[in-house]
Design a protein around this motif. Structure first.
Motif, PDB file in Angstrom:
ATOM      1  N   GLY A 160      21.802   0.097   5.506  1.00  0.00           N
ATOM      2  CA  GLY A 160      20.925   0.646   6.542  1.00  0.00           C
ATOM      3  C   GLY A 160      21.251   2.077   6.927  1.00  0.00           C
ATOM      4  O   GLY A 160      21.385   2.393   8.110  1.00  0.00           O
ATOM      5  N   ASP A 161      21.360   2.965   5.946  1.00  0.00           N
ATOM      6  CA  ASP A 161      21.774   4.355   6.171  1.00  0.00           C
ATOM      7  C   ASP A 161      20.557   5.239   6.454  1.00  0.00           C
ATOM      8  O   ASP A 161      19.673   5.394   5.618  1.00  0.00           O
ATOM      9  CB  ASP A 161      22.507   4.863   4.932  1.00  0.00           C
ATOM     10  N   LYS A 162      20.523   5.845   7.646  1.00  0.00           N
ATOM     11  CA  LYS A 162      19.394   6.697   8.020  1.00  0.00           C
ATOM     12  C   LYS A 162      19.287   7.953   7.160  1.00  0.00           C
ATOM     13  O   LYS A 162      18.198   8.499   6.976  1.00  0.00           O
ATOM     14  CB  LYS A 162      19.514   7.100   9.490  1.00  0.00           C
ATOM     15  N   ASP A 163      20.415   8.418   6.638  1.00  0.00           N
ATOM     16  CA  ASP A 163      20.422   9.671   5.886  1.00  0.00           C
ATOM     17  C   ASP A 163      19.711   9.571   4.534  1.00  0.00           C
ATOM     18  O   ASP A 163      19.472  10.578   3.877  1.00  0.00           O
ATOM     19  CB  ASP A 163      21.858  10.142   5.658  1.00  0.00           C
ATOM     20  N   THR A 164      19.399   8.345   4.109  1.00  0.00           N
ATOM     21  CA  THR A 164      18.821   8.167   2.779  1.00  0.00           C
ATOM     22  C   THR A 164      17.299   7.999   2.814  1.00  0.00           C
ATOM     23  O   THR A 164      16.703   7.593   1.821  1.00  0.00           O
ATOM     24  CB  THR A 164      19.451   6.951   2.080  1.00  0.00           C
ATOM     25  N   GLY A 188      13.152  -0.264   6.815  1.00  0.00           N
ATOM     26  CA  GLY A 188      13.140  -1.014   8.066  1.00  0.00           C
ATOM     27  C   GLY A 188      14.528  -1.188   8.642  1.00  0.00           C
ATOM     28  O   GLY A 188      14.758  -0.998   9.837  1.00  0.00           O
ATOM     29  N   ARG A 189      15.487  -1.529   7.798  1.00  0.00           N
ATOM     30  CA  ARG A 189      16.854  -1.766   8.277  1.00  0.00           C
ATOM     31  C   ARG A 189      17.530  -0.479   8.729  1.00  0.00           C
ATOM     32  O   ARG A 189      18.440  -0.510   9.569  1.00  0.00           O
ATOM     33  CB  ARG A 189      17.684  -2.420   7.177  1.00  0.00           C
ATOM     34  N   SER A 190      17.097   0.637   8.183  1.00  0.00           N
ATOM     35  CA  SER A 190      17.711   1.909   8.566  1.00  0.00           C
ATOM     36  C   SER A 190      17.247   2.379   9.936  1.00  0.00           C
ATOM     37  O   SER A 190      17.803   3.336  10.485  1.00  0.00           O
ATOM     38  CB  SER A 190      17.382   2.987   7.523  1.00  0.00           C
ATOM     39  N   ALA A 193      11.636   3.277  10.132  1.00  0.00           N
ATOM     40  CA  ALA A 193      10.263   2.899   9.784  1.00  0.00           C
ATOM     41  C   ALA A 193       9.238   3.734  10.540  1.00  0.00           C
ATOM     42  O   ALA A 193       8.185   4.093  10.002  1.00  0.00           O
ATOM     43  CB  ALA A 193      10.049   1.412  10.052  1.00  0.00           C
ATOM     44  N   GLY A 194       9.539   4.051  11.777  1.00  0.00           N
ATOM     45  CA  GLY A 194       8.609   4.837  12.581  1.00  0.00           C
ATOM     46  C   GLY A 194       8.493   6.285  12.158  1.00  0.00           C
ATOM     47  O   GLY A 194       7.597   6.996  12.613  1.00  0.00           O
ATOM     48  N   HIS A 195       9.396   6.728  11.284  1.00  0.00           N
ATOM     49  CA  HIS A 195       9.391   8.123  10.824  1.00  0.00           C
ATOM     50  C   HIS A 195       8.892   8.247   9.394  1.00  0.00           C
ATOM     51  O   HIS A 195       8.956   9.329   8.811  1.00  0.00           O
ATOM     52  CB  HIS A 195      10.799   8.701  10.917  1.00  0.00           C
ATOM     53  N   SER A 196       8.397   7.156   8.824  1.00  0.00           N
ATOM     54  CA  SER A 196       8.016   7.176   7.414  1.00  0.00           C
ATOM     55  C   SER A 196       6.518   6.963   7.229  1.00  0.00           C
ATOM     56  O   SER A 196       6.018   5.839   7.330  1.00  0.00           O
ATOM     57  CB  SER A 196       8.801   6.097   6.650  1.00  0.00           C
ATOM     58  N   SER A 197       5.819   8.043   6.945  1.00  0.00           N
ATOM     59  CA  SER A 197       4.390   7.914   6.644  1.00  0.00           C
ATOM     60  C   SER A 197       4.193   7.235   5.296  1.00  0.00           C
ATOM     61  O   SER A 197       3.194   6.541   5.069  1.00  0.00           O
ATOM     62  CB  SER A 197       3.728   9.293   6.643  1.00  0.00           C
ATOM     63  N   ALA A 198       5.169   7.390   4.395  1.00  0.00           N
ATOM     64  CA  ALA A 198       5.084   6.748   3.084  1.00  0.00           C
ATOM     65  C   ALA A 198       5.096   5.231   3.229  1.00  0.00           C
ATOM     66  O   ALA A 198       4.423   4.513   2.475  1.00  0.00           O
ATOM     67  CB  ALA A 198       6.235   7.211   2.197  1.00  0.00           C
ATOM     68  N   LEU A 199       5.856   4.724   4.179  1.00  0.00           N
ATOM     69  CA  LEU A 199       5.909   3.279   4.377  1.00  0.00           C
ATOM     70  C   LEU A 199       4.552   2.759   4.847  1.00  0.00           C
ATOM     71  O   LEU A 199       4.131   1.672   4.442  1.00  0.00           O
ATOM     72  CB  LEU A 199       7.000   2.933   5.393  1.00  0.00           C
ATOM     73  N   LYS A 200       3.879   3.522   5.696  1.00  0.00           N
ATOM     74  CA  LYS A 200       2.539   3.102   6.132  1.00  0.00           C
ATOM     75  C   LYS A 200       1.587   3.027   4.945  1.00  0.00           C
ATOM     76  O   LYS A 200       0.755   2.120   4.851  1.00  0.00           O
ATOM     77  CB  LYS A 200       1.989   4.078   7.176  1.00  0.00           C
ATOM     78  N   ARG A 201       1.719   3.973   4.017  1.00  0.00           N
ATOM     79  CA  ARG A 201       0.846   3.940   2.830  1.00  0.00           C
ATOM     80  C   ARG A 201       1.132   2.725   1.962  1.00  0.00           C
ATOM     81  O   ARG A 201       0.257   2.268   1.221  1.00  0.00           O
ATOM     82  CB  ARG A 201       1.024   5.228   2.019  1.00  0.00           C
ATOM     83  N   THR A 202       2.338   2.192   2.067  1.00  0.00           N
ATOM     84  CA  THR A 202       2.717   1.040   1.250  1.00  0.00           C
ATOM     85  C   THR A 202       1.946  -0.211   1.666  1.00  0.00           C
ATOM     86  O   THR A 202       1.896  -1.192   0.920  1.00  0.00           O
ATOM     87  CB  THR A 202       4.243   0.808   1.356  1.00  0.00           C
ATOM     88  N   LEU A 203       1.318  -0.193   2.825  1.00  0.00           N
ATOM     89  CA  LEU A 203       0.463  -1.312   3.216  1.00  0.00           C
ATOM     90  C   LEU A 203      -0.693  -1.494   2.236  1.00  0.00           C
ATOM     91  O   LEU A 203      -1.341  -2.551   2.237  1.00  0.00           O
ATOM     92  CB  LEU A 203      -0.092  -1.084   4.630  1.00  0.00           C
TER      93      LEU A 203
END
Length: 480
Positions: A160-164, A188-190, A193-203
């Protein structure tokens, strides 16, 4: 758009076989996340946490420092190689050479230098060891072999490393659906999730398991702006994904959807029932216990196993009765999961119903009974584990290693160390992961041995566990 698949080298690795089977069941893996049943990189991605100290340096060490600071890492290594045979290099030169190997994405070479710098028996340098361990993981995220990339992103998810975050977002574009799902889970574990627009696109990913992983990560973080998408998924999807979308809406404040999730626990599709039961266990709403208790009588064994797991997740002593019923189930998987859940409840009075299953005819059930007894604080279960650690089936030995992750008895470490040296890769992999979760304080040394394993996936797992162990110690001195 996903990258084209990499060409994979096939050498009969047991780990690759295990992962390829999981690749064929990505949706089941995604469902399992709910209950925890499963149970060369650019220099800019490497941590600079261990900036070299600045004592008085020799002329050669000063030259090495200058090359290092200017990014001329190869020249640092050339300086080390130029030391005359029989002459011991300056310690600071070795340190700069080690950090240069880290920057160049060569963790194996960096670790050899670490062992020269910190010989056996001397206190570890936690910051330096942490950088080496990170390099074992980060240098493999673009490996040509899928199972190695999966191992790397699995390790990133566990630490869960935020730097990655940039690296994890890169993983969302991988050709492997399992890598993409692991990347979503890791984000999510890092906590990013709230700072990742790429994760939203993964929906909108093509693989349901990846979309489910993204739904979980985003809704757990209560990310705004996804309510409309989740509502649409819940409306049009007829499979498990719709249930995860409903769960996401519940986490975002739509408490009215709980009734839809509860009703789904009795729908005809067993995968939908599993998703609903797993989610109800995790949400822990008072009215859900009766649904979970009834589900242990489901006609489908996979659903009964999920119900047993969900009762452990729910965490109520009232779950003991249905879990005790599950211990008599004809299906060994159901008995195994029920034992794990009873162990998680950690109620001393359950010892009498758990102990007889140490003699169950199914080895995996016996492994779960060992884990449950260990969770109850019974150190004698380590003796049972030592016996199963010699079982001819590698999967049984691997399961034994996983069970020992919860052991507090020092003798458990001896068994894990032996499994870390197993002839087959699967027990070694599970032992490396178990050491990362172990509450024992003496896991650093065996994990350093794991960094020297012949299998890249096991080196990665050892590195991930080493980072977890170093984070737990939080010491600036000895980590041995």
């Amino acid at each position: 758009m996903h990258r084209p698949p990499h060409v994979l080298r096939r050498n009969g690795s047991v780990i690759r076989l295990v992962l390829s089977r999981r690749h064929g069941a990505l949706l089941s893996w995604a469902l399992g996340i709910v209950l925890g049943l499963h149970g060369g990189l650019a220099a800019s991605s490497v941590s600079a946490a261990s900036s070299p100290p600045k004592p008085a340096l020799t002329a050669t060490a000063r030259q090495a420092a200058a090359f290092y600071k200017s990014g001329e890492y190869d020249r640092v290594l050339q300086l080390l190689q130029s030391v005359a045979p029989g002459q011991e290099p300056d310690r600071e030169m070795i340190r700069y050479a080690l950090l240069s190997q880290v920057k160049l994405g060569k963790p194996e070479e960096a670790f050899k230098l670490y062992l020269r710098l910190i010989p056996a028996g001397q206190p570890d340098d936690p910051a330096l060891l942490r950088d080496v361990a990170r390099s074992f993981i980060l240098s493999r995220v673009r490996d040509s072999q899928e199972h190695v990339r999966i191992a790397a992103y699995t390790a990133l998810a566990e630490i869960g490393d935020k730097d990655t975050l940039p690296l994890l977002e890169d993983g969302l574009l991988d050709s492997s659906a399992l890598v993409r799902a692991r990347s979503a889970e890791a984000i999510g574990r890092s906590g990013m999730a709230g700072h990742s627009s790429a994760l939203k696109r993964t929906l909108r990913d093509e693989a349901p398991g990846v979309r489910i992983a993204a739904i979980n990560a985003l809704s757990d973080a209560k990310v705004s702006g996804i309510t409309e998408q989740l509502t649409e998924i819940a409306r049009i999807d007829e499979g498990p994904e719709s249930i995860f979308a409903l769960a996401g809406l519940y986490k975002l404040g739509r408490t009215d959807v709980l009734i839809d999730i509860s009703n789904a626990a009795t729908l005809p599709d067993p995968e939908v029932r599993m998703a609903a039961i797993g989610i109800l266990g995790r949400l822990r709403r008072p009215g859900s216990l009766s649904i979970l208790s009834q589900a242990v009588y489901d006609p489908h064994p996979a659903v009964r196993a999920f119900a047993a797991g969900a009762l452990g997740e729910y965490g109520s002593p009232e779950g003991v009765a249905p879990l005790t019923h599950s211990l008599g189930d004809d299906n060994p998987r159901v008995r195994s999961v029920a034992l794990t859940s009873l162990g998680r409840l950690a109620l001393p009075e359950t010892r009498s119903v758990i102990q007889p299953l140490l003699r169950d005819p199914d080895e995996q059930v016996r492994v779960s009974a060992i884990e449950a007894m260990l969770r109850l604080g019974d150190a004698t279960a380590v003796l049972n584990a030592a016996d199963l650690a010699r079982h001819p089936d590698p999967s049984v030995r691997g399961g034994t290693a996983q069970a020992l992750a919860v052991a507090t008895a020092p003798k458990a470490l001896t068994v894990l160390e032996s499994l870390l040296k197993d002839q087959q890769p699967l027990p070694r992999l599970m032992a490396a992961r178990a050491l990362g979760k172990s509450p024992l304080s003496t896991v650093i040394s065996p994990l350093k041995l794991g960094l020297q394993d012949s299998d890249a996936a096991i080196r990665i797992a050892s590195a991930g566990s080493l980072l977890q162990a170093l984070a737990r110690t939080g010491k600036s001195g000895s980590s041995r």
